[in-house]
Design an enzyme around this catalytic site. Sequence first.
Site, mmCIF file in Angstrom:
data_model
loop_
_atom_site.group_PDB
_atom_site.id
_atom_site.type_symbol
_atom_site.label_atom_id
_atom_site.label_comp_id
_atom_site.label_asym_id
_atom_site.label_seq_id
_atom_site.Cartn_x
_atom_site.Cartn_y
_atom_site.Cartn_z
ATOM 1 N N GLU A 175 1.075 -1.096 -0.089
ATOM 2 C CA GLU A 175 0.027 -0.122 -0.029
ATOM 3 C C GLU A 175 0.918 1.242 -0.062
ATOM 4 O O GLU A 175 0.670 2.141 0.965
ATOM 5 C CB GLU A 175 -1.066 0.103 1.229
ATOM 6 C CG GLU A 175 -1.955 -1.092 1.069
ATOM 7 C CD GLU A 175 -3.193 -1.118 2.225
ATOM 8 O OE1 GLU A 175 -4.198 -1.588 1.799
ATOM 9 O OE2 GLU A 175 -2.974 -0.356 3.357
ATOM 10 N N GLU A 378 -5.607 -8.220 -1.616
ATOM 11 C CA GLU A 378 -6.349 -7.919 -0.336
ATOM 12 C C GLU A 378 -7.728 -7.717 -0.473
ATOM 13 O O GLU A 378 -7.901 -6.770 -1.449
ATOM 14 C CB GLU A 378 -5.643 -6.873 0.546
ATOM 15 C CG GLU A 378 -4.359 -7.161 1.284
ATOM 16 C CD GLU A 378 -4.017 -5.914 2.131
ATOM 17 O OE1 GLU A 378 -4.684 -5.441 2.857
ATOM 18 O OE2 GLU A 378 -2.667 -6.171 2.474
HETATM 19 C C1 BGP Z 1 -4.592 -3.074 4.532
HETATM 20 C C2 BGP Z 1 -3.194 -3.526 5.140
HETATM 21 C C3 BGP Z 1 -3.449 -4.477 5.815
HETATM 22 C C4 BGP Z 1 -4.760 -5.047 6.699
HETATM 23 C C5 BGP Z 1 -5.983 -4.599 6.079
HETATM 24 C C6 BGP Z 1 -7.114 -4.498 6.789
HETATM 25 O O1 BGP Z 1 -4.494 -1.539 4.680
HETATM 26 O O2 BGP Z 1 -2.487 -3.830 3.934
HETATM 27 O O3 BGP Z 1 -2.199 -4.762 6.647
HETATM 28 O O4 BGP Z 1 -4.670 -4.924 8.033
HETATM 29 O O5 BGP Z 1 -5.676 -3.295 5.478
HETATM 30 O O6 BGP Z 1 -7.253 -3.610 7.598
HETATM 31 P P1 BGP Z 1 -7.479 -3.479 9.163
HETATM 32 O O7 BGP Z 1 -6.427 -4.758 9.649
HETATM 33 O O8 BGP Z 1 -7.228 -2.207 9.759
HETATM 34 O O9 BGP Z 1 -8.692 -3.992 9.212
#
Ligand code: BGP
Length: 480
Positions: A175, A378
């Site tokens: 990201e 993701e």
């Molecule tokens: C993205 C990241 C992850 C992950 C995901 C979900 O932004 O790359 O590391 O955690 O989001 O977000 P969160 O864990 O805050 O729910």
Amino acid sequence: MAFKSGFLWGGATAANQCEGAWDADGKGVSCSDICTGGKLGQSKMITPVLQESTFYPSREAIDHYHRFREDIALFAEMGFKCYRFSIAWTRIFPNGDESEPNEAGLKHYEEVIDECLKYGIEPLITLSHYEVPFGLTMKCNTWTSREMIGYFINYCRAVFTRYKGKVKYYLTFNEINAGTSIMGAFLSQGILNDLENPTPFMGQPDIPQQRFQGLHHQFIASALAVKLAHEIDPDCKVGNMMIYSASYPFTCNPDDVLKNQAYNHMKNYFCSDVQCRGYYPAYMDRYFEENGIRIEKQPGDEEILMAGTVDFLTFSYYMSSCQSADPAQKRGAGNIIGGVPNPYLPTSEWGWQIDPKGLRYALNELYDRYQIPLMVVENGLGAKDTIEEDGSIRDDYRIDYLRQHIQQMGEAVKDGVDLMGYTPWGCIDLVSASTGEYAKRYGFIYVERYDDGTGDFSRRKKKSFDWYKKVIASNGEDLD
Ligand code: BGP
């Protein structure tokens, strides 16, 4: 059949959110190791001086470091073709700047890679996923300094050389476009301006000059890493990784349309334009000019960017939002990427707006723009799960979310998009990146670990486990 043969079905994790073992086998301290737990509405804290009695969730996380064999066996049982995970830079270079790698760290990931290959699972490795070595924050305030490029490339060289012939796919920075917002300053870039006092997670004074200069250094580092990977192993492919947050004008008022275009330029396209096209987009000149930002570039930087464009583009996709030029429009509360809520869409318990069709839109937009293979690395629903009396976890809400997104990926493929694979986030429950809690679960596999530090780390399959197994076995045809 919508999805091509060899489609990379799988799941994704990140070292700092699942491994634990934060100081095992010579590992150094990562930025993520100094973050306390939090929850929605209560920020996690960055504590540069560690506090004895404070609970730091990523220190033990879900103990994947010691249980990766059990976890990968479960992934294999679901039929995974691909496992996206990250290497903790501090396991290989504990302070970030040593000249020689830590053998114990290299050996650990070799075992993880071999375990994947044993089941025919393709490893997809993120080189830097929200865990810059804290030693480099103290040494040079990380990516604000050009020195970082050398440290990163040294780390990449150790990794590419060791895993040559075993790993075909790498991603440089998770990201990367998080650095266009205050959110990415510490989380993604490791920048911290107060090294003595605890700071709320997104609470340090925002200095955009630091973030954008940091991004320039990351672009150069990423381009050099692409070139180096190809030199060391010509079969190796390197991608970028960005957050794509679909964005719509709130109304058809041209002011909203222009506001949305500016948002898309900055948040969704600036970084991928540089990493996929090999040069800065023209629209950034005006932004830098009007915001007093001056990017220090060195002779030769332009050539480096052009020579190091990525082989494929990957992104996370969770939600969408709307842009309005009217300051009276209310901004969404939990929506980390900002924007005005869309009245046509439902919202998750954490305030993220659920928009499967936005994924089809994103895939089409990105493929039109770059014409290189894409991968959704993701996607998923963070939700609270309940263990029923009979021990089952009936996460139909998660199945619904994933089903709708896979359907829309199928539509995008029919639209002509070249899609390589799909690795939903947190295929096994882990610690949330934004809130630092266990309660926000994404997995097909439940982990008994809770925000008060209790739980024995045991694993159990959720209803979505069997559902996803069917999806993979049918190559995305059977979504019921
Ligand atoms: C993205 C990241 C992850 C992950 C995901 C979900 O932004 O790359 O590391 O955690 O989001 O977000 P969160 O864990 O805050 O729910």
